[in-house]
Design a protein around this motif. Structure first.
Motif, short mmCIF file in Angstrom:
data_model
loop_
_atom_site.label_atom_id
_atom_site.label_comp_id
_atom_site.label_asym_id
_atom_site.label_seq_id
_atom_site.Cartn_x
_atom_site.Cartn_y
_atom_site.Cartn_z
N ALA A 22 2.02 15.23 -12.88
CA ALA A 22 0.91 15.86 -13.59
C ALA A 22 0.83 17.35 -13.25
O ALA A 22 0.57 18.17 -14.13
N SER A 23 1.07 17.69 -12.00
CA SER A 23 1.02 19.10 -11.60
C SER A 23 2.12 19.90 -12.30
O SER A 23 1.88 21.01 -12.79
N PHE A 24 3.33 19.36 -12.34
CA PHE A 24 4.42 20.06 -13.04
C PHE A 24 4.12 20.20 -14.53
O PHE A 24 4.35 21.26 -15.12
N SER A 25 3.61 19.14 -15.11
CA SER A 25 3.27 19.20 -16.54
C SER A 25 2.21 20.25 -16.81
O SER A 25 2.33 21.04 -17.75
N ALA A 26 1.20 20.28 -15.97
CA ALA A 26 0.12 21.26 -16.14
C ALA A 26 0.67 22.68 -15.98
O ALA A 26 0.29 23.59 -16.74
N PHE A 27 1.56 22.89 -15.04
CA PHE A 27 2.15 24.20 -14.83
C PHE A 27 2.91 24.67 -16.07
O PHE A 27 2.72 25.79 -16.55
N PHE A 28 3.77 23.80 -16.59
CA PHE A 28 4.57 24.19 -17.76
C PHE A 28 3.70 24.35 -19.01
O PHE A 28 3.93 25.24 -19.83
N LEU A 29 2.71 23.50 -19.16
CA LEU A 29 1.80 23.63 -20.31
C LEU A 29 1.01 24.92 -20.23
O LEU A 29 0.86 25.63 -21.24
N LEU A 58 0.83 -1.20 0.00
CA LEU A 58 0.00 0.00 0.00
C LEU A 58 0.86 1.25 0.00
O LEU A 58 0.56 2.23 -0.70
N LEU A 59 1.94 1.20 0.72
CA LEU A 59 2.84 2.34 0.77
C LEU A 59 3.47 2.60 -0.60
O LEU A 59 3.61 3.76 -1.02
N ILE A 60 3.80 1.57 -1.32
CA ILE A 60 4.37 1.72 -2.66
C ILE A 60 3.32 2.32 -3.60
O ILE A 60 3.61 3.23 -4.38
N LEU A 61 2.09 1.86 -3.54
CA LEU A 61 1.01 2.40 -4.38
C LEU A 61 0.77 3.87 -4.07
O LEU A 61 0.57 4.69 -4.97
N LEU A 62 0.80 4.24 -2.78
CA LEU A 62 0.63 5.65 -2.42
C LEU A 62 1.79 6.49 -2.94
O LEU A 62 1.60 7.62 -3.41
N PHE A 78 3.71 10.42 -6.77
CA PHE A 78 4.64 10.78 -7.84
C PHE A 78 3.87 11.15 -9.11
O PHE A 78 4.21 12.12 -9.79
N ALA A 79 2.83 10.41 -9.44
CA ALA A 79 2.01 10.70 -10.62
C ALA A 79 1.33 12.05 -10.49
O ALA A 79 1.26 12.83 -11.46
N LEU A 80 0.80 12.34 -9.29
CA LEU A 80 0.16 13.64 -9.07
C LEU A 80 1.16 14.78 -9.20
O LEU A 80 0.86 15.82 -9.79
#
Length: 82
Positions: free
Chosen positions: A16-23, A2-6, A11-13
């Protein structure tokens, strides 16, 4: 597990946040460039309209002078034939 999935989800979030910022930053720049280009084209359109107005006025004056000259030449031609 569960800790690995979290960790992967976090990391995915973050990714995605960095990508959205740069886009968004790139999108804003493109929008500003488009607005600047539209303003420039509108100014060029106004300049062209102004030039066309001046050309039309000049053409009208030339046509009037030509008509006047044609009348004068016609009168002189009539006098010469007499």
């Amino acid at each position: 597990a569960l800790l690995i999935l979290l960790g992967v989800a976090l990391f995915a979030l973050l990714t995605a946040s960095f990508s959205a910022f740069f886009l968004q930053r790139d999108i804003n720049k493109v929008e500003r460039d488009i607005e600047r280009d539209v303003d420039r084209v509108e100014q060029e359109e106004e300049d062209i309209k102004s030039s066309l107005k001046r050309l039309n006025l000049t053409l009208s004056r030339i046509e009037q002078r030509l008509e006047s000259l044609e009348k004068r030449v016609g009168r002189e031609d009539d006098e010469f034939r007499r």
